[in-house]
Structure formats: structure tokens, C-alpha cells
Design an enzyme around this catalytic site. Structure first.
Site, PDB file in Angstrom:
ATOM      1  N   LYS A 215     -14.854   7.802  -4.650  1.00 43.69           N
ATOM      2  CA  LYS A 215     -16.141   8.110  -4.011  1.00 43.69           C
ATOM      3  C   LYS A 215     -16.688   9.440  -4.528  1.00 43.69           C
ATOM      4  O   LYS A 215     -17.890   9.581  -4.779  1.00 43.69           O
ATOM      5  CB  LYS A 215     -15.968   8.152  -2.483  1.00 43.69           C
ATOM      6  CG  LYS A 215     -15.600   6.805  -1.893  1.00 43.69           C
ATOM      7  CD  LYS A 215     -15.026   6.914  -0.481  1.00 43.69           C
ATOM      8  CE  LYS A 215     -14.286   5.627  -0.104  1.00 43.69           C
ATOM      9  NZ  LYS A 215     -13.395   5.776   1.051  1.00 43.69           N
TER      10      LYS A 215
ATOM     11  N   THR B 251      -8.760   6.328  -2.554  1.00 44.06           N
ATOM     12  CA  THR B 251     -10.091   5.799  -2.836  1.00 44.06           C
ATOM     13  C   THR B 251     -11.136   6.896  -2.672  1.00 44.06           C
ATOM     14  O   THR B 251     -12.234   6.782  -3.212  1.00 44.06           O
ATOM     15  CB  THR B 251     -10.451   4.620  -1.900  1.00 44.06           C
ATOM     16  OG1 THR B 251     -10.106   4.978  -0.555  1.00 44.06           O
ATOM     17  CG2 THR B 251      -9.731   3.357  -2.300  1.00 44.06           C
TER      18      THR B 251
ATOM     19  N   HIS C  24       0.793  -1.230   0.000  1.00 45.56           N
ATOM     20  CA  HIS C  24       0.000   0.000   0.000  1.00 45.56           C
ATOM     21  C   HIS C  24       0.822   1.275   0.000  1.00 45.56           C
ATOM     22  O   HIS C  24       0.264   2.359   0.155  1.00 45.56           O
ATOM     23  CB  HIS C  24      -0.914   0.040   1.229  1.00 45.56           C
ATOM     24  CG  HIS C  24      -2.103  -0.851   1.122  1.00 45.56           C
ATOM     25  ND1 HIS C  24      -3.267  -0.483   0.476  1.00 45.56           N
ATOM     26  CD2 HIS C  24      -2.309  -2.118   1.543  1.00 45.56           C
ATOM     27  CE1 HIS C  24      -4.137  -1.471   0.538  1.00 45.56           C
ATOM     28  NE2 HIS C  24      -3.573  -2.480   1.177  1.00 45.56           N
TER      29      HIS C  24
ATOM     30  N   LYS D  36       0.142  14.478   0.805  1.00 47.06           N
ATOM     31  CA  LYS D  36      -1.184  14.692   0.222  1.00 47.06           C
ATOM     32  C   LYS D  36      -1.401  16.173  -0.112  1.00 47.06           C
ATOM     33  O   LYS D  36      -2.349  16.545  -0.784  1.00 47.06           O
ATOM     34  CB  LYS D  36      -2.274  14.194   1.162  1.00 47.06           C
ATOM     35  CG  LYS D  36      -2.230  12.665   1.376  1.00 47.06           C
ATOM     36  CD  LYS D  36      -3.308  12.214   2.343  1.00 47.06           C
ATOM     37  CE  LYS D  36      -3.232  10.748   2.714  1.00 47.06           C
ATOM     38  NZ  LYS D  36      -3.790   9.836   1.694  1.00 47.06           N
TER      39      LYS D  36
END
Ligand code: IMP
Length: 840
Positions: free
Chosen positions: A687, A683, A384, A581
Site C-alpha cells: 500500500k 501488505t 499465513h 515486526k
């Protein structure tokens, strides 16, 4: 003390009685409104011991939950019986995290009971939505990896795959996030305080686990050298089973088995009799600590003894359980690979490889080579992360102290593996050092990722780009040796929770125009494409979005008092707070936008609401500083009359699954702006897209595939590519040069570092700016100008609502590929070789 796990076969009469109870018209589990009403009333009285004078909202929630649970039980047993009857090959998903969120609504939807229960409760004057709010989130995970495991459980049950999840029943899951003066404050999350309606304790299946101690080498039968692990500490693993209902009539109800640590001895009687009460219960505390807390993940390795204990504890219990189940119906462990597949969700459970070796060789007398073949055939490993600081390593010292036998096994595996690699024409010597399971140095360390690669038949990444980087960079030596072992399984999310439950208005609209098939075959969403050209449908789609925005605005208003303009662009970045991020990139752009508005009153972009959310790991100072910066910018911007009605900034407190369910459906714009080559998949991006938000994103993780799927023209792309990032790093990244030449960057950094957003503490944000101007591995300033230009394109696109809606519809229509059903089908066919079995 521990009851041995021994199932007994009951009498024929008992079996007949059970059979009859299944055949009778079953008022106890009938799904109609009247039966549900009666079930609710009965549970309120007989399970909760309350009446209309004393029942609280929580009692009513429990009464409703038990009524639903009754309706799960039959199917649960039927499913488990079917797996035995078919002698089905089973898959075991081992994960240290399952970020389940709330379970009630999902169970209602998957069992097809939502409308009837709503009606039943309405007749009693109770609002189902209010009851659902009573349930605390089961926050047994940190972020994407844990939520992925939860989505996978839903898909495995929906696809009727014989699957079991194994994890830890943390007493305290992820902390609750509060904000004080804009700073994150963590509060322990006591999700079990009032009990959990969905778990069934199974004290009769408790498993003994050893820790510490030493090994003894001895001669066994026929003089063979044998090893046993002795002394040390013993704890018990007690399982709690959570039924996982798949969606639809033929679906399975699978089991998530969560382990809780218990003292092997409640009380040391010797101490107790000697009058030392505290000492007598001390052992109990130490043992029960193992499953107290979920370790916060800040993407750095946690060299904590308790964390290693957690990993081994849950793995040992699970392997024990898996073998017991296998041995119940097959006496031959050599057949294990035909009957069992075990998937390791990241390296956290990878000690399972050494544990299975130990059990097969030491306890079941299998020859080493045979045991090793079984292991490699059984295990699959999902990676991951590419970030080196997140690759788990344990110091040999610690590892050997806690797990002395496993260290011997790892050394022996390594010796054999490296011997096999050496030799003319085989693996180059410099690669051998990188491939070793042991990292030389001080301290010497066990490399869990290498153990996972060597001990599995399959290693997969979670998006095409990520897998490519695994093959060519992180695991390049292994990929050269075993090219066939590496494969990609792009992540997915379950449309049941993320559309059907989270966005009922959109779901209703989709079902009206497409029929219900999209819920289990998300590819059906493609049939929406022509409707993007239909003005009436676009209006409907906009109405749904607007309702969802109003619903979120109400939550924000109730929580913090900020009034959001539902006609503004809801520009959302929600995810764990981490430098890679790049929440900094987004907030710096907000500052740029604010300064531009202040400097130029004629600058009038469409109104935007910038919504941030996410938790920072408690020990991650920079992430916490970023939260404070967002809140400080919000404070200034939201109170400045010059920009009122045009820009609002909001930090959504305590981002978690249940809040996420309100956020994704309300978003217009999804921020997926990590530095290329850092996010394995993401993910959240999926969504958002499924719910009709457009993405502003870099070519990172699954964004690449998302953009391909929805079409480049329906995706706002910016930023350096992986190659661009690598080239810039080679050339030497010079953020100060960017600051010198780019007036906007300069103004923004000056405002942040100079205290414009922290007047009482002018130097507060200097460390953030220093890190961006120093050796910033995430190249925030390198992508800044392009990000700004991209956001200007977004503003222009918003000004054309028909075109925007067309793009939004196409995002929903073309995101079906990102259903976790697709992902799980690929795992089942290509890694596990397990088949769906419909339940009668
Ligand atoms: P486990 O596999 O031991 O965890 O048992 C779970 C469930 O499987 C039980 O509650 C039973 O419903 C079912 N089950 C267990 N053993 C058998 C069997 O021998 N035949 C059919 N069903 C079984």
C-alpha cells in the site's frame, strides 16, 4: 421454530411483474444527480422517518447509504441469477476475519456514483465527506490476514468471479484503542450500535448447528457400520448478507455471508412457566455469545473453548449452505469438485475438512474413500505464518468434548494417512511423527495445519520467500511427499480502496496521464516510468504528496494537538504491534537520533516526523510496553526545545482501515523492518509503495519481491538475510557483546533502561531492554547498526528532492504487480479453476 430454507418459485405473473419493473425507466435506481437527490429525500422520510427539523448526521448518512444500496440490489440479483444460469463453478472463501472498514465510499466508487452523489448532496447543502465520516469501520479482523480477505472480495467481484465470502458477524469487532498516559486502553467497538446499512438479514435461511453431545455407532442398511452425532447443544446460525460490488460496468456484485449465532430456543417455556425467568433466557445468552467478539490475535494459539466453537459454528453453517446451493441444481455430490472450490484462509476454518467428511459420510451415505477424494479436490489452504507459536493446535480432550464426531473422523483420517505413508521406500519413520495429525505428548493435540495440508489439493504461501520456507522448513516432510501441492500466491491489495478511494489526488493525476485503465489493470502503471524523468510531473507528484501530508497533519492536530511539519520526512510504521515486526528497532533508532542531536548541535539531518500506529493484543504485555515506550519517547522529544522542528514522534491512535486510508498516501518512508524469515508477506508494504513511499526494509516476506519490482536502487535495504539469521542463531546470538562493543547501542539502551523517558518510573522500560539483551529471537540489536547506516542513506537521499521524487514515482509505477487482481487471477486459474463471467 426455525423456518426451513425453502425458496419457492413464484407465479408467472410475479416473474412478469418483476421483469417489467426492471425494464421501466427506473427512477428508483437511476444514477443521475436528480434521481439521487430524490432517493435521498425519500429515504430520509420513509426509511428514517425524519425531516429537515429532526434529521441528524447519522440519519443523513443512512438516507444516502440506502439510496446507494438500492442501486446495488438490481445488479446483485442479476449477478446471482447469472451464476445459476451459467451453472458456474463457485469459489467460497472461508475466513474468520474480514477487515472491511467502511463500505459506503467503496460502493460509491465501484458503482460509479461518487461524483453524482457528491453533487446531489452538495445541492442540498450536505458535504459527502462529512457523511462518509459517520460510518463506523466494520473491524471484523485483526490485521493483514483479515484485510487481505477484504481486498480479495473486491478483486473477485471486480473480476466477475462467482465468489462468496463466509465469515462471522461479530457483534464486537476489533477493539477501539485509546491512549491514557501513553498506555493502550481497549474499548469495545460497537459498530452495530446504530445498525448497518449494508447487511440484509436472512432469518429464513437459519442453519441448526450441534455442539458437544456424543456419537452412536449402529448398523445401517445392509448391516453397514454407521455413526450419528446425538445430544449436546443446538444453536442456530443466522446469515446476514453484505453485497460486495466489483468495480466498473461489467463487474459482479457478490455476497459476503456473515453468520450470527442465535439460541435455538428463545425461551425455555418449562422454566418460564415454573417462574424461573432468568434460567429461561440463560440458554439464549450462552448461544449468542458465540459470535459476540472477535478473538484478538497475538500470534499465539488461543486454547479457548469459545474460539473452537466459533470456528466450528461458522464452518458448519457455511458447509451446509454450500451443499444446499449445490444440491439445488445438481443432485450428485460426486460432482462437487467440478462445481465448488473452498479456500481456507489460514487454519482457522480447517475444521471444514472434517465437517465435509462428516456430512458426506454420515448424512449422505458416501463411502469414506469417495468422500475423502471429494474433500481433497475441493479444499485449498493458505498458510499465513511461519511462527511455530501461531500454528493452531487443540487438545484432544477439548476437541473431543466439543466435536466428538470430528475427533473420530480426524483419528480415522490420520490412521489411513499414516498407513499409506509407511512402508519400504516411503516416508521415513521420523518424518511420520512430524506429519501425524495428532501430536503425542501431554496433552495430546490435534494439529490443524497438518489436517489442512493433508485435506487440501493445494497449499499456498503468500510471498515467494514464505512459500520457499514452507517447502523447505515448516512443511518439508509434506513437500517431499507431495511436491506439486505447494505453490505461491504473493499477496496483493486492491487499488480501488488503496489508491482510488484513499488517494483521490494521485488517482486523478494517474488517470489524467494514463487514462482510467490502471484501476483494473495495475500493470498499466508501468507507463508512468518515463514521467519520472519529467520535472513538471515530478512537481505535480510532490504536490499531491504534500496535500496528503497536510490532510494527515490536520487529523493528527485535531486528535492530539501535535503540529507536524509537512515538509519533514513522514517516516511511518503502521501495523499490529509485535516483537517480530520490530517497532523496538524503529523507536531505538529515534532515541539514537535524539541523543546524537543533543550531543552534537552541528548534526542537522533533514527534519523527520516519526509516525507509529497499531494495536497490541490486549493480553500481550510486551507489545503494550512498546506502545508506552513510543509515547514516552514522543513526550520527551516533542517537548525538548533543543530538537524542536527537527524531530517529532507521534503515535497515531486507533489504527484501523479508515485511518490507514489517510496514512498510506501521506507517507514518504515505509518501515518494513521485521526479522528476515518472520513476516509471511506483509501488505502494508504494498500500500505504501503504490502510494509513492520509499521502503526501508529487510529481505523478508514480500519485501523481497517489492524490491525486485521497484528496483534495488529505489529501495533502502538493510539487515540480515534469512540465511544470515539462521547462521547467527547457529553460532549463538550474543546481544551483550553488541552492547559492549557498540557505544551507540550502549547509550541508547542506557537511556531507555535508565529512565530518561520515564523519569517518574525509572525502571519502567527495563523489561524491554532486558528482553533485547536476553534471548531475543528477533535479533533487534544484530540489525541495529546496519539500520542506522541505512537511515543515514535515507536522509542523504531526501536532501535531493528531484532524485527522491524520481524514486517515489518509480515505486508507484512498478508496484502494479501487487494488485490483488493479479493475486486473485492466479488463485482462480491455478487453484480454483473458476472463470470470470461478465454480467450483462
Ligand atoms: P442463493 O444461491 O440461494 O444464496 O440465492 C441467491 C440469489 O441467487 C437469489 O436471490 C436469486 O437472485 C438467485 N437464484 C437463486 N436460485 C436461483 C435459480 O434457481 N435460478 C436463478 N437464480 C437463482
Amino acid at each position: 421454530m426455525a423456518a426451513p430454507r425453502k425458496s419457492t418459485t413464484g407465479s408467472r405473473a410475479e416473474a412478469q411483474a418483476l421483469e417489467r419493473s426492471r425494464d421501466l425507466p427506473n427512477t428508483r435506481t437511476a444514477p443521475d444527480v436528480e434521481s439521487l437527490k430524490r432517493a435521498f429525500a425519500e429515504h430520509l422520510q420513509y426509511s428514517q422517518g425524519k425531516d429537515e427539523h429532526s434529521a441528524t448526521s447519522l440519519d443523513r448518512y443512512f438516507a444516502a447509504a440506502y439510496a446507494v444500496r438500492d442501486r446495488l440490489m438490481r445488479r446483485w440479483l442479476q449477478t446471482q441469477q447469472a451464476w445459476y444460469r451459467e451453472d458456474a463453478k463457485r469459489v467460497y472463501y472461508l475466513s474468520l476475519e474480514f477487515l472491511m472498514g467502511r463500505l459506503m465510499e467503496n460502493n460509491l466508487i465501484n458503482l460509479g456514483l461518487r461524483d453524482n452523489l457528491k453533487a446531489a448532496l452538495a445541492d442540498l447543502g450536505i458535504d459527502l465527506a462529512d457523511l462518509l465520516e459517520q460510518e463506523p469501520d466494520a473491524g471484523l479482523g485483526n490485521g493483514g490476514l483479515g484485510r487481505l480477505a477484504a481486498c480479495f472480495l473486491d478483486s473477485m467481484a471486480t473480476l466477475s468471479l462467482p465468489a462468496h465470502g463466509y465469515g462471522i458477524r461479530y457483534e464486537f469487532g476489533i477493539f477501539d484503542q485509546e491512549l491514557r498516559s501513553g498506555y493502550q486502553v481497549e474499548r469495545p467497538e460497537g459498530w452495530l450500535r446504530f445498525g448497518c446499512a449494508w447487511e440484509v438479514p436472512r432469518p429464513e435461511y437459519v442453519v441448526p448447528v450441534r455442539l458437544y453431545g456424543r456419537t452412536e455407532h449402529y448398523r445401517g442398511e445392509g448391516g453397514a457400520l454407521r455413526v450419528r452425532w446425538v445430544d449436546g447443544r443446538r444453536v442456530h446460525g443466522m446469515p446476514y448478507d453484505v453485497p460486495i460490488a466489483g468495480y466498473g460496468p461489467g463487474a459482479a456484485v457478490n455476497t459476503l455471508r456473515l453468520w450470527r449465532s442465535r439460541a435455538s430456543q428463545e425461551l425455555d417455556l418449562a422454566d418460564f412457566n415454573a417462574g424461573d425467568y432468568l434460567r429461561a433466557v440463560e440458554e439464549k445468552d450462552v448461544s449468542e455469545n458465540i459470535t459476540k467478539v472477535l478473538y484478538p490475535n497475538d500470534l499465539t494459539v488461543m486454547g479457548k473453548e469459545l474460539r473452537l466453537q466459533q470456528q466450528y459454528f461458522f464452518v458448519a453453517c457455511s458447509i451446509h449452505d454450500i451443499l444446499l446451493r449445490h444440491l439445488k441444481t445438481h443432485d450428485d455430490l460426486r460432482r462437487l469438485p467440478d462445481r465448488v472450490a473452498i479456500q481456507l484462509n489460514d487454519t482457522h476454518p480447517s475444521i471444514a475438512i472434517a465437517e465435509l467428511m462428516r456430512v458426506l459420510v454420515d448424512l449422505h451415505d458416501l463411502p469414506w474413500d469417495e468422500a475423502w477424494e471429494i474433500c481433497r479436490a475441493v479444499f485449498g489452504y493458505t498458510n499465513h505464518t511461519l511462527l511455530p507459536e501461531a500454528l493452531e493446535r487443540w487438545s484432544v480432550d477439548l476437541f473431543g468434548r466439543v466435536l466428538p464426531r470430528h475427533l473420530e473422523i480426524v483419528y480415522e483420517l490420520n490412521r489411513r494417512f499414516l498407513d499409506a505413508c509407511r512402508g519400504p521406500g516411503k516416508v521415513p519413520e521420523e518424518a511420520i511423527a512430524r506429519m501425524s495429525l495428532i501430536e503425542e505428548g501431554s496433552p495430546k493435540q490435534v494439529r490443524m495445519a497438518n489436517l489442512a495440508v493433508v485435506g487440501s489439493h493445494s497449499v499456498n504461501g503468500v510471498a515467494a520467500l514464505h512459500t520457499e520456507l514452507l517447502r523447505t522448513e515448516l512443511f518439508r516432510d509434506f513437500a517431499a511427499l507431495w511436491p506439486g501441492k505447494f505453490n505461491n500466491k504473493t499477496n496483493g491489495v486492491t487499488p480501488r480502496r488503496w489508491v482510488l478511494a484513499a488517494n483521490p489526488e494521485l488517482a486523478r493525476t494517474l488517470t489524467e496521464v494514463l487514462g482510467p485503465g490502471w484501476v483494473t489493470d495495475a500493470g498499466e502503471l508501468r507507463r508512468l516510468e518515463p514521467l519520472a524523468e519529467d520535472a513538471g510531473f515530478r512537481r505535480l507528484f510532490r504536490q499531491v504528496k504534500r496535500q496528503n501530508k497536510a490532510r494527515l497533519a490536520e487529523i493528527v492536530r485535531a486528535d492530539g494537538g501535535l503540529e507536524l511539519d509537512v515538509d519533514s520526512i513522514f517516516d511511518v510504521q503502521v501495523k499490529r504491534i509485535h516483537e517480530y515486526k520490530r517497532q523496538t528497532l524503529a523507536i531505538l533508532r529515534v532515541v539514537a537520533e535524539y541523543l546524537r542531536m543533543k550531543g552534537d548541535p552541528t548534526y542537522r539531518p533533514p527534519p523527520r516526523s516519526y509516525l507509529f500506529g497499531g494495536k497490541a493484543a490486549p493480553g500481550y504485555a510486551m507489545a503494550k510496553a512498546i506502545i508506552k515506550l513510543v509515547n514516552s519517547v514522543a513526550d520527551v522529544v516533542n517537548h525538548d526545545p533543543d530538537v524542536r522542528g527537527r524531530i517529532a514522534v507521534c503515535f497515531l491512535r486507533n489504527f484501523r482501515v479508515s485511518l490507514a486510508e489517510r496514512i498510506y498516501p501521506a507517507a514518504d518512508l515505509s518501515e518494513q523492518i521485521s526479522t528476515a524469515g518472520t513476516e509471511a508477506s506483509g501488505t502494508g508494504n504494498m500500500k505504501f509503495a503504490l502510494n509513492g513511499a520509499l521502503t526501508v526494509g529487510t529481505l523478508d516476506g514480500a519485501n523481497v519481491e517489492l524490491r525486485e519490482a521497484v528496483g534495488a536502487e529505489n529501495f533502502f535495504l538493510f539487515g540480515l538475510t534469512v540465511e544470515g539469521v539462521q547462521a547467527l542463531r547457529r553460532r549463538g546470538y550474543a546481544p551483550r557483546e553488541i552492547e559492549r562493543t557498540d557505544a551507540t547501542v550502549r547509550a541508547v539502551l542506557e537511556a531507555v533502561a535508565g529512565g530518561r523517558f520515564s523519569p517518574e518510573e525509572p525502571g519502567l522500560f527495563r523489561p524491554i531492554v532486558d528482553s533485547l539483551l536476553g534471548n531475543d529471537p528477533y535479533l533487534v540489536l544484530a540489525d541495529f547498526a546496519d539500520y542506522l547506516a541505512c537511515q543515514d542513506r535515507v536522509s542523504r537521499a531526501w536532501a535531493e528532492p528531484e532524485a527522491w521524487t524520481r524514486m517515489a514515482i518509480l515505486n508507484t509505477a512498478r508496484s502494479g504487480r501487487f494488485s490483488s487482481d493479479r493475486t486473485i487471477r492466479e488463485y482462480a486459474d491455478e487453484i480454483w479453476q473458476v472463470r470470470s463471467t461478465a454480467i450483462d
